[in-house]
Design a protein around this motif. Structure first.
Motif, PDB file in Angstrom:
ATOM      1  N   THR A  56      -5.488   5.975  -2.156  1.00  0.00           N
ATOM      2  CA  THR A  56      -4.442   5.005  -1.827  1.00  0.00           C
ATOM      3  C   THR A  56      -4.136   4.131  -3.030  1.00  0.00           C
ATOM      4  O   THR A  56      -5.024   3.698  -3.742  1.00  0.00           O
ATOM      5  CB  THR A  56      -4.883   4.125  -0.647  1.00  0.00           C
ATOM      6  N   TRP A  57      -2.849   3.870  -3.244  1.00  0.00           N
ATOM      7  CA  TRP A  57      -2.404   3.037  -4.355  1.00  0.00           C
ATOM      8  C   TRP A  57      -1.876   1.713  -3.836  1.00  0.00           C
ATOM      9  O   TRP A  57      -1.213   1.648  -2.821  1.00  0.00           O
ATOM     10  CB  TRP A  57      -1.282   3.734  -5.108  1.00  0.00           C
ATOM     11  N   TRP A  58      -2.152   0.640  -4.558  1.00  0.00           N
ATOM     12  CA  TRP A  58      -1.566  -0.673  -4.283  1.00  0.00           C
ATOM     13  C   TRP A  58      -0.643  -1.006  -5.451  1.00  0.00           C
ATOM     14  O   TRP A  58      -1.067  -1.005  -6.604  1.00  0.00           O
ATOM     15  CB  TRP A  58      -2.664  -1.735  -4.173  1.00  0.00           C
TER      16      TRP A  58
ATOM     17  N   ARG B 238       0.853  -1.192   0.000  1.00  0.00           N
ATOM     18  CA  ARG B 238       0.000   0.000   0.000  1.00  0.00           C
ATOM     19  C   ARG B 238       0.882   1.233   0.000  1.00  0.00           C
ATOM     20  O   ARG B 238       1.732   1.398   0.853  1.00  0.00           O
ATOM     21  CB  ARG B 238      -0.893  -0.002   1.238  1.00  0.00           C
ATOM     22  N   GLU B 239       0.670   2.104  -0.951  1.00  0.00           N
ATOM     23  CA  GLU B 239       1.429   3.348  -1.071  1.00  0.00           C
ATOM     24  C   GLU B 239       0.488   4.533  -0.905  1.00  0.00           C
ATOM     25  O   GLU B 239      -0.668   4.478  -1.286  1.00  0.00           O
ATOM     26  CB  GLU B 239       2.109   3.435  -2.447  1.00  0.00           C
ATOM     27  N   GLY B 240       1.018   5.599  -0.357  1.00  0.00           N
ATOM     28  CA  GLY B 240       0.249   6.823  -0.256  1.00  0.00           C
ATOM     29  C   GLY B 240      -0.705   6.878   0.923  1.00  0.00           C
ATOM     30  O   GLY B 240      -1.504   7.790   1.028  1.00  0.00           O
ATOM     31  N   TRP B 241      -0.623   5.957   1.813  1.00  0.00           N
ATOM     32  CA  TRP B 241      -1.494   5.958   2.992  1.00  0.00           C
ATOM     33  C   TRP B 241      -1.005   7.017   3.947  1.00  0.00           C
ATOM     34  O   TRP B 241       0.192   7.152   4.135  1.00  0.00           O
ATOM     35  CB  TRP B 241      -1.465   4.573   3.655  1.00  0.00           C
ATOM     36  N   PRO B 242      -1.813   7.823   4.580  1.00  0.00           N
ATOM     37  CA  PRO B 242      -3.278   7.772   4.589  1.00  0.00           C
ATOM     38  C   PRO B 242      -3.927   8.767   3.645  1.00  0.00           C
ATOM     39  O   PRO B 242      -5.082   9.147   3.847  1.00  0.00           O
ATOM     40  CB  PRO B 242      -3.603   8.135   6.039  1.00  0.00           C
ATOM     41  N   ARG B 243      -3.222   9.202   2.620  1.00  0.00           N
ATOM     42  CA  ARG B 243      -3.819  10.158   1.679  1.00  0.00           C
ATOM     43  C   ARG B 243      -4.991   9.526   0.942  1.00  0.00           C
ATOM     44  O   ARG B 243      -4.987   8.327   0.694  1.00  0.00           O
ATOM     45  CB  ARG B 243      -2.795  10.602   0.640  1.00  0.00           C
TER      46      ARG B 243
END
Length: 63
Positions: A33-35, A25-30
């Motif tokens: 979110t991208w996987w 998971r990338e970009g958390w917590p924006r």
């Protein structure tokens, strides 16, 4: 992969087991979110094979 308008080398590893794909998971917590598969920029002088293994391990603990 680009960064500030420059092309950068990157290594990515796709891990598949029993018809499942391992993603991080990338970009958390924006919002939005991208996987993505484990990946990171690498230095031009580095080869992609060791970088790929290192990134999968660093981001997932799977080796």
């Amino acid at each position: 992969m680009t960064y500030q308008g420059r092309i950068r080398n990157a290594a990515s590893g796709l891990v598949v087991r029993d018809e499942h794909v391992l993603l991080v998971r990338e970009g958390w917590p924006r919002p939005g979110t991208w996987w993505l598969p484990p990946a990171a920029a690498t230095r031009p002088e580095k080869t992609w094979r060791p970088a790929r293994k290192r990134e999968v391990f660093e981001e997932t603990g799977c080796g």
